[in-house]
Design a protein around this motif. Structure first.
Motif, PDB file in Angstrom:
ATOM      1  N   CYS A 144       3.725  -7.177  -9.108  1.00 45.16           N
ATOM      2  CA  CYS A 144       3.124  -5.977  -8.506  1.00 45.16           C
ATOM      3  C   CYS A 144       2.386  -6.314  -7.221  1.00 45.16           C
ATOM      4  CB  CYS A 144       2.189  -5.298  -9.498  1.00 45.16           C
ATOM      5  SG  CYS A 144       3.039  -4.507 -10.863  1.00 45.16           S
ATOM      6  N   PHE A 145       1.621  -7.373  -7.218  1.00 45.42           N
ATOM      7  CA  PHE A 145       0.884  -7.802  -6.036  1.00 45.42           C
ATOM      8  C   PHE A 145       1.845  -8.080  -4.883  1.00 45.42           C
ATOM      9  CE2 PHE A 145      -0.778 -11.315  -3.456  1.00 45.42           C
ATOM     10  CZ  PHE A 145      -1.949 -10.752  -2.988  1.00 45.42           C
ATOM     11  N   TYR A 146       2.873  -8.878  -5.153  1.00 49.03           N
ATOM     12  CA  TYR A 146       3.813  -9.254  -4.099  1.00 49.03           C
ATOM     13  C   TYR A 146       4.586  -8.032  -3.598  1.00 49.03           C
ATOM     14  CZ  TYR A 146       7.204 -11.793  -1.399  1.00 49.03           C
ATOM     15  OH  TYR A 146       7.970 -12.248  -0.362  1.00 49.03           O
ATOM     16  N   ALA A 147       5.084  -7.223  -4.517  1.00 48.90           N
ATOM     17  CA  ALA A 147       5.880  -6.054  -4.123  1.00 48.90           C
ATOM     18  C   ALA A 147       5.038  -5.045  -3.345  1.00 48.90           C
ATOM     19  CB  ALA A 147       6.482  -5.393  -5.356  1.00 48.90           C
ATOM     20  N   PHE A 148       3.820  -4.775  -3.801  1.00 52.93           N
ATOM     21  CA  PHE A 148       2.973  -3.789  -3.133  1.00 52.93           C
ATOM     22  C   PHE A 148       2.655  -4.205  -1.705  1.00 52.93           C
ATOM     23  CE2 PHE A 148      -1.270  -2.306  -1.915  1.00 52.93           C
ATOM     24  CZ  PHE A 148      -1.065  -0.927  -1.960  1.00 52.93           C
ATOM     25  N   PHE A 149       2.132  -5.415  -1.541  1.00 50.05           N
ATOM     26  CA  PHE A 149       1.728  -5.838  -0.201  1.00 50.05           C
ATOM     27  C   PHE A 149       2.920  -6.077   0.721  1.00 50.05           C
ATOM     28  CE2 PHE A 149      -2.343  -6.583  -2.309  1.00 50.05           C
ATOM     29  CZ  PHE A 149      -3.164  -5.932  -1.413  1.00 50.05           C
TER      30      PHE A 149
END
Length: 169
Positions: free
Chosen positions: A154-159
């Motif tokens: 989620c962190f990687y995809a969001f940013f």
């Protein structure tokens, strides 16, 4: 002195030294134990070295196609036995390195494809913020299986999405 012992200090000088110097002393101690006795239990840095050693053993046996994402636990279990690891069975974990984990799972072909997929937006969009974010993410990949957890994905995809969208507009 009694309070110092209760706080876990094993040396009279520990209270006077900075936390960084104390950590360096601990690392030197861990290194001497690892080099002398080949024992890695309880020392996180050298446990990671043992995780990586087991991972590279798996990679050597399955270079091109890997073992598949579902067979990683069994492959590590076999690898720890093959390399005669001194890790306790409870501490025999996965690679703690995203690059090694992907290579183990998908082989060299999948590993190169993954790197291309992760780096392509950086190359194509030429966005300094996206480049910095990707490089920082790659640094986290060196010490953790970042994309193996829901929070990491989620962190990687969001940013990545936000930084790509800001650049596109």
């Amino acid at each position: 002195d009694i309070q110092s012992i209760l706080d876990g200090n094993t040396n009279v000088h520990e209270r006077r030294r900075s936390a960084i110097v104390n950590r360096m002393y601990a690392l030197f101690y861990e290194w001497s134990v690892y080099k002398g006795k080949k024992v890695v239990g309880g020392h996180s840095l050298f446990q990671r070295f043992e995780f990586w050693r087991a991972g590279w053993n798996i990679i050597r046996q399955n270079v091109w196609l890997g073992v598949g994402p579902g067979d990683i636990p069994a492959a590590f279990e076999r690898s720890y036995t093959e390399i005669n690891s001194s890790l306790d069975v409870a501490n025999r974990l996965r690679a703690h390195n995203q690059f090694i984990t992907f290579w183990i799972s998908f082989g060299a072909v999948g590993w190169m494809l993954l790197l291309m997929i992760l780096w392509w937006p950086v190359y194509k969009l030429n966005c300094p913020l996206l480049t910095c974010f990707t490089l920082i993410s790659f640094l986290s990949f060196l010490t953790e299986d970042t994309l193996e957890t829901q929070a990491g994905v989620c962190f990687y995809a969001f940013f990545s999405a936000v930084l790509m969208a800001v650049r596109v507009k």
